[in-house]
Design a protein around this motif. Structure first.
Motif, PDB file in Angstrom:
ATOM      1  N   SER A   1      60.517  23.889  40.995  1.00  0.00           N
ATOM      2  CA  SER A   1      59.440  24.359  41.872  1.00  0.00           C
ATOM      3  C   SER A   1      59.221  25.851  41.729  1.00  0.00           C
ATOM      4  O   SER A   1      60.120  26.600  41.331  1.00  0.00           O
ATOM      5  CB  SER A   1      59.771  24.047  43.337  1.00  0.00           C
ATOM      6  OG  SER A   1      59.874  22.665  43.563  1.00  0.00           O
ATOM      7  N   SER A   2      58.036  26.283  42.090  1.00  0.00           N
ATOM      8  CA  SER A   2      57.728  27.711  42.148  1.00  0.00           C
ATOM      9  C   SER A   2      58.596  28.385  43.204  1.00  0.00           C
ATOM     10  O   SER A   2      58.965  27.772  44.214  1.00  0.00           O
ATOM     11  CB  SER A   2      56.255  27.918  42.493  1.00  0.00           C
ATOM     12  OG  SER A   2      56.011  29.260  42.896  1.00  0.00           O
TER      13      SER A   2
ATOM     14  N   SER B   1      57.161  28.158  46.584  1.00  0.00           N
ATOM     15  CA  SER B   1      57.033  26.851  47.229  1.00  0.00           C
ATOM     16  C   SER B   1      57.505  26.917  48.674  1.00  0.00           C
ATOM     17  O   SER B   1      58.317  27.775  49.045  1.00  0.00           O
ATOM     18  CB  SER B   1      57.852  25.816  46.451  1.00  0.00           C
ATOM     19  OG  SER B   1      57.909  24.593  47.161  1.00  0.00           O
ATOM     20  N   ASN B   2      57.017  25.994  49.501  1.00  0.00           N
ATOM     21  CA  ASN B   2      57.453  25.985  50.900  1.00  0.00           C
ATOM     22  C   ASN B   2      58.877  25.447  51.063  1.00  0.00           C
ATOM     23  O   ASN B   2      59.488  25.600  52.108  1.00  0.00           O
ATOM     24  CB  ASN B   2      56.475  25.163  51.757  1.00  0.00           C
ATOM     25  CG  ASN B   2      56.394  23.725  51.307  1.00  0.00           C
ATOM     26  OD1 ASN B   2      56.328  23.452  50.114  1.00  0.00           O
ATOM     27  ND2 ASN B   2      56.403  22.795  52.264  1.00  0.00           N
TER      28      ASN B   2
ATOM     29  N   ARG C   1      62.560  25.936  49.367  1.00  0.00           N
ATOM     30  CA  ARG C   1      63.188  26.886  48.457  1.00  0.00           C
ATOM     31  C   ARG C   1      64.714  26.773  48.507  1.00  0.00           C
ATOM     32  O   ARG C   1      65.283  26.471  49.551  1.00  0.00           O
ATOM     33  CB  ARG C   1      62.783  28.327  48.820  1.00  0.00           C
ATOM     34  CG  ARG C   1      61.278  28.522  48.934  1.00  0.00           C
ATOM     35  CD  ARG C   1      60.909  29.934  49.342  1.00  0.00           C
ATOM     36  NE  ARG C   1      59.470  30.071  49.517  1.00  0.00           N
ATOM     37  CZ  ARG C   1      58.854  31.207  49.813  1.00  0.00           C
ATOM     38  NH1 ARG C   1      59.563  32.319  49.972  1.00  0.00           N
ATOM     39  NH2 ARG C   1      57.541  31.245  49.951  1.00  0.00           N
TER      40      ARG C   1
ATOM     41  N   SER D   1      58.877  28.160  37.012  1.00  0.00           N
ATOM     42  CA  SER D   1      60.103  27.692  37.651  1.00  0.00           C
ATOM     43  C   SER D   1      61.216  28.713  37.421  1.00  0.00           C
ATOM     44  O   SER D   1      61.248  29.383  36.389  1.00  0.00           O
ATOM     45  CB  SER D   1      60.525  26.346  37.070  1.00  0.00           C
ATOM     46  OG  SER D   1      59.511  25.384  37.241  1.00  0.00           O
TER      47      SER D   1
END
Length: 366
Positions: A55-56, A59-60, A62, A245
């Motif tokens: 995920s980035s 992202s919500n 983490r 990522s």
């Protein structure tokens, strides 16, 4: 130039075609991958956090390991902030792509890694660093009110050469400067132990950014940026950081939990460097810096001669495929004294047996 293929983990030895060869190549300066304790910590981290995190960072949902790693690394490096990336190339590219558009002049040192070069930037990769520094000083004194971006490696691992940046104090104060240093071959070797050269150069009259790969001495498959809150805050919003990522979490866990291992290996590496340097510092045909684990030489015949003695070193054409080979013996913390002694004995043999060498046949590494 030969290529050697192996299916096993690299360490003191590699196995090639049924032969066990002493390994003096690569970039594992601290030899972390050879430590069972370190590999156990990597596996432990993968068990806790999973093998990867796709995920980035924005992202919500983490993983906290990334924030903890960045905060710890920044504090130990004496930087305000750190950002981790999945590669050193990505870290350098994000920094330069963020800063370069605001610069009035960009000047890159001859040996600057492509990761910190703007797209399309051309320079002489074989130029002299000192001459480049003189050119920068001259150019900056004929400009005023300019933002000048300076790009350089902390070390040239091919020659080898450890760069000094004190000359930046001579730059005209009528301009603003950003200095990006690639620490890929400095982390774990020179500067502040595992944490590189940020603390050494943070007092220069520039906005300092340290970029680099952590996959060499630190054995972490990722990259990092170190700098102040303002610059890294801008880079944090760049599409490269926001859309990519992060590196695998297991090795970062191993780094945080294995600091005693890193310190032990750093001490051992320094001992190995000192031992070899004292033996060959006055030897013709070799070049070595007293603080860096690389021995370079020009004579390509010695590469095959050492391979016949069971010693594998680094030898490849650079910077272009048709350029002469760059030949280097790379020391690591995983090398033992008997490995170094075997290397010295055989260096002496290949030198004395080479009738075309300028090195006296009677020369001893003492």
């Amino acid at each position: 130039m030969k290529h050697y293929h192996t299916e096993k983990r690299l360490g003191r030895f590699i196995e090639v075609d049924g032969r066990q060869l002493l390994h003096f190549s690569g970039t594992s300066y601290l030899g972390m991958g050879a430590l069972p304790e370190f590999r156990k910590l990597v596996s432990e981290g993968a068990e806790i956090f999973g093998p990867c995190h796709g995920s980035s960072r924005h992202s919500n949902v983490r993983l906290g390991i990334y924030d903890r790693f960045e905060q710890y690394f920044a504090k130990q490096a004496a930087a305000e902030k750190a950002l981790v990336f999945s590669s050193g190339y990505m870290a350098g590219s994000a920094a330069v792509q963020t800063i370069a558009p605001t610069a009035d002049l960009i000047m890159a040192a001859p040996d600057s890694h492509p990761a910190i070069l703007p797209i399309g930037y051309r320079h002489d990769p074989l130029g002299d660093f000192s001459s480049w520094a003189d050119q920068v000083i001259h150019e900056c004194h004929i400009r005023k009110n300019a933002h000048i971006l300076l790009l350089a490696n902390a070390v040239n691992p091919l020659i080898p050469e450890v760069h000094d940046f004190h000359w930046i104090d001579k730059l005209s104060r009528s301009n603003r400067y950003t200095l990006v240093i690639d620490d890929s071959h400095a982390f774990g070797v020179i500067g502040n132990a595992a944490f590189g050269s940020y603390s050494k150069w943070q007092h220069l009259p520039v906005d300092l950014l340290i970029a680099g790969s952590m996959a060499k001495a630190l054995a972490l498959p990722g990259g990092i940026l170190l700098g102040n809150h303002f610059l890294l805050g801008k880079i944090e919003q760049h599409v490269i950081f926001r859309s990519s990522s992060p590196p695998a979490p297991g090795p970062l866990h191993a780094f945080l939990e294995g600091q005693d291992l890193y310190l032990k290996q750093h001490v051992h590496l320094k001992e190995n460097i000192k031992y070899i340097y004292e033996k060959i510092k006055n030897s013709l045909g070799f070049r070595m810096h007293p603080d860096y684990p690389v021995i370079s030489f020009l004579n390509e015949r010695w590469v095959d001669a050492l391979e016949k003695k069971g010693i594998i070193l680094s030898s490849f054409s650079y910077p272009s495929p048709d350029a002469p080979s760059v030949n280097r013996l790379v020391l690591s913390a995983h090398h033992r004294k008997e490995d170094l002694d075997y290397l010295l004995v055989n260096l002496e043999k290949v030198v004395s047996q080479d009738g075309e060498s300028n090195t006296p046949p009677s020369q001893k590494f003492t």
